[in-house]
Structure formats: C-alpha cells, structure tokens
Design an enzyme around this catalytic site. Structure first.
Site, PDB file in Angstrom:
ATOM      1  N   ALA A  70       0.835  -1.203   0.000  1.00 44.06           N
ATOM      2  CA  ALA A  70       0.000   0.000   0.000  1.00 44.06           C
ATOM      3  C   ALA A  70       0.863   1.244   0.000  1.00 44.06           C
ATOM      4  O   ALA A  70       2.027   1.218   0.421  1.00 44.06           O
ATOM      5  CB  ALA A  70      -0.921   0.004   1.219  1.00 44.06           C
ATOM      6  N   ASP A  71       0.285   2.332  -0.478  1.00 47.05           N
ATOM      7  CA  ASP A  71       0.961   3.625  -0.458  1.00 47.05           C
ATOM      8  C   ASP A  71      -0.080   4.716  -0.318  1.00 47.05           C
ATOM      9  O   ASP A  71      -1.156   4.640  -0.918  1.00 47.05           O
ATOM     10  CB  ASP A  71       1.766   3.834  -1.745  1.00 47.05           C
ATOM     11  CG  ASP A  71       2.550   5.131  -1.713  1.00 47.05           C
ATOM     12  OD1 ASP A  71       3.397   5.280  -0.810  1.00 47.05           O
ATOM     13  OD2 ASP A  71       2.310   5.998  -2.571  1.00 47.05           O
ATOM     14  N   THR A  72       0.230   5.729   0.474  1.00 48.83           N
ATOM     15  CA  THR A  72      -0.667   6.867   0.670  1.00 48.83           C
ATOM     16  C   THR A  72       0.125   8.146   0.509  1.00 48.83           C
ATOM     17  O   THR A  72       1.185   8.306   1.120  1.00 48.83           O
ATOM     18  CB  THR A  72      -1.320   6.817   2.069  1.00 48.83           C
ATOM     19  OG1 THR A  72      -2.040   5.586   2.188  1.00 48.83           O
ATOM     20  CG2 THR A  72      -2.272   7.975   2.279  1.00 48.83           C
ATOM     21  N   ASP A  73      -0.396   9.049  -0.322  1.00 45.61           N
ATOM     22  CA  ASP A  73       0.315  10.291  -0.628  1.00 45.61           C
ATOM     23  C   ASP A  73      -0.615  11.486  -0.533  1.00 45.61           C
ATOM     24  O   ASP A  73      -1.750  11.437  -1.018  1.00 45.61           O
ATOM     25  CB  ASP A  73       0.892  10.231  -2.048  1.00 45.61           C
ATOM     26  CG  ASP A  73       1.791   9.026  -2.222  1.00 45.61           C
ATOM     27  OD1 ASP A  73       2.854   8.994  -1.602  1.00 45.61           O
ATOM     28  OD2 ASP A  73       1.406   8.104  -2.972  1.00 45.61           O
TER      29      ASP A  73
END
Length: 192
Positions: A70-73
């Site tokens: 997962a990645d959150t930006d």
C-alpha cells in the site's frame, strides 16, 4: 485461524485497519525507494509504489500466499508532499495546506505469483486555517513525523480538517472499501 495473506507495510495504522476487519495476516517490511519518477502523476506513483512494495514483499516470503502492498500520498496542486524531512519541512507543508483543499491518493496492490491487482482511492480534504504557531505546536506532539503531508487524520491532525470527500480510511492509510474488493479478487472474504 489460518494465515490469509502477508502485509508488506510497517505502518501500524494499516495493521490496525486490517485487524478491525478480523483478517489474519502477518507483517513483512520490504524497503523500497519512494521517489516519484520524472513525469509520473500522483496516481501512477501511488499505484507503482504499492505494487513495488507487494512485489518486494513477495520476494521475502517462502509461501504462495498473496502479498498486499500500500501507499498513501498527500498531493497539493499536483505535487506529492511526502513525509517531512524535519520540523521545518513539516511546518512548510502544514502552512501550504492551511485553508486549502488537497487530495490523498491511497493505493493498494496485491500480488500472488505472477498475478497483480491494484486499487486506488482519491479523497479530497479541506483544511481550515493553520497558524505558524499551531503548526509548530503540532510538530512538537510528534504526530506529524513520518506521516505523508505532515499530519495524521486519525489523531490530533483531525482538528485541521474542515471537510472530507471520499474515504476516511484512505486518508488514514488504507481505503477499506477498495482493499476489501482487492482481497475478494484473491478469494479472501472480509465478512463471513
């Protein structure tokens, strides 16, 4: 309970969100560089980093269970803010977000052998005004350190949020609706 998948993330927030769904997973922590490529859009970047984490995680395990990355930006005016390097960087970010709307791109990627599936959530968040003194006080809580955009919506940073349109859990770090759909594609039921 039988292990269902591996989570390729050291984020305690993602672990909490998945545990509240009563899922059985273990945690691995692949290290991958997190730097946007030239001309890469926030959407492309979030999806690529999530997939890179899942693939790197798959290389670390000895079974054929799926691996979730997962990645959150936090994105302001098309620019990915990332995690603050230090106090000064965090304060600059918070003042840039003050009184404005930004987007949070939260991507998930699941890999199993050669199969890769991805999901993306984009949430709009509007902040109220943040003074320099408030931004400094917030940094002193320790909460913004290591957080995309220098804030945590699930903590004291929620006091900056005037309005949110989209996925609250996506802003926390893992959009649960999209993640549930993604898990379902690999035969993992969230409910039942």
């Amino acid at each position: 309970m039988t292990l269902q998948f591996h989570l390729a993330s050291k984020s305690p927030r993602r672990q909490i969100l998945l545990r509240q769904m009563k899922l059985n997973f273990d945690v691995i922590n692949p290290e991958i560089p997190e730097q946007p490529g030239t001309g890469e859009t926030p959407e492309q970047y979030a999806l690529r980093i999530a997939a890179d984490k899942a693939r790197a995680g798959q290389a670390m395990v000895r079974d054929a269970l799926p691996v979730l990355g997962a990645d959150t930006d936090v994105v302001l005016d098309g620019r990915i803010l990332g995690k603050p390097r230090d106090r000064k960087d965090a304060i600059i970010m918070l003042l840039a977000l003050s009184g404005r709307e930004h987007e949070v791109y939260s991507a998930g990627a699941m890999v199993q052998v050669e199969r890769l599936e991805t999901a993306l959530s984009v949430t709009r968040v509007r902040f109220g005004p943040i003074s320099a003194a408030l931004a400094q006080n917030y940094w002193d809580t320790g909460e913004p350190d290591g957080k995309a955009g220098a804030y945590a919506i699930q903590g004291q940073g929620a006091s900056f949020v005037r309005e949110i349109t989209g996925s609250y859990t996506g802003v926390v770090g893992l959009p649960l609706f999209e993640t549930s759909v993604l898990l379902g594609k690999f035969g993992i039921r969230v409910i039942g």
